[in-house]
Design a protein around this motif. Sequence first.
Motif, short mmCIF file in Angstrom:
data_model
loop_
_atom_site.label_atom_id
_atom_site.label_comp_id
_atom_site.label_asym_id
_atom_site.label_seq_id
_atom_site.Cartn_x
_atom_site.Cartn_y
_atom_site.Cartn_z
N SER A 2 3.46 12.70 -8.17
CA SER A 2 2.36 13.61 -7.85
C SER A 2 1.51 12.97 -6.77
CB SER A 2 1.50 13.88 -9.10
OG SER A 2 0.66 12.79 -9.36
N ASP A 3 0.46 13.66 -6.38
CA ASP A 3 -0.46 13.13 -5.38
C ASP A 3 -1.59 12.34 -6.01
OD1 ASP A 3 0.99 14.22 -3.28
OD2 ASP A 3 -0.08 16.13 -3.40
N LEU A 4 -1.55 12.11 -7.32
CA LEU A 4 -2.59 11.33 -7.98
C LEU A 4 -2.41 9.86 -7.60
CD1 LEU A 4 -2.57 13.02 -11.49
CD2 LEU A 4 -4.19 13.38 -9.62
N THR A 5 -3.48 9.25 -7.08
CA THR A 5 -3.36 7.91 -6.52
C THR A 5 -3.36 6.79 -7.54
OG1 THR A 5 -5.76 7.82 -6.22
CG2 THR A 5 -4.44 8.63 -4.35
N ASP A 8 1.82 5.04 -10.15
CA ASP A 8 2.91 4.67 -9.24
C ASP A 8 4.04 5.69 -9.33
OD1 ASP A 8 4.47 4.08 -11.51
OD2 ASP A 8 4.24 1.90 -11.29
N GLU A 9 5.12 5.44 -8.62
CA GLU A 9 6.23 6.40 -8.57
C GLU A 9 6.90 6.61 -9.92
OE1 GLU A 9 7.52 2.30 -7.63
OE2 GLU A 9 6.06 3.59 -6.67
N SER A 152 -11.40 10.33 3.76
CA SER A 152 -11.52 11.72 3.33
C SER A 152 -12.79 12.39 3.86
CB SER A 152 -11.46 11.83 1.81
OG SER A 152 -12.57 11.19 1.23
#
Length: 165
Positions: A2-5, A8-9, A152
């Motif tokens: 996802s794009d949640l920072t 991890d993968e 951002s």
Amino acid sequence: MSDLTHFDENGAARMVDVTSKGVTDRFARAAASVRMHPETLNLIVNKALAKGDVLAVARLAGIMASKQTPHLIPLCHPLMITSVTVDFKIETAESLVQISAEVKTSGQTGVEMEALTAATVAALTIYDMCKAVDKGMVISDVMLIEKRGGKSGIFRRETQSDAKS
């Protein structure tokens, strides 16, 4: 994934690596409200509660809390905060205290969580100091109002009612 920072993968929680991010001036303003009985608000305004000056104590609690954010929220970076202010606006007609917390730093990551923590802990402190006379108080409208700095850029909530829609 996802794009949640903060993941991890493989979906495991991680602290975001900000090593390569540039140092920029950062600012965040957050808000919270505490609604109460008019009699309770009157006690706060007149500094007539047995525990003391509610807003002075709540201001200090908010400032102290902002500096403790990485100890309270697991993946927050410890930051060198350069300024914290916590202010109050009394809304007599609505019988509430509006809280505004502003935090500044010059760093690689923002101070949104520090501002939100300051506003929230200030609200909790008001509740704690007044609960003996008003257990029905309501803490609400905790939200980020504005943030500046970093990749951002700028975020500004148009109105607090935006959060309710």
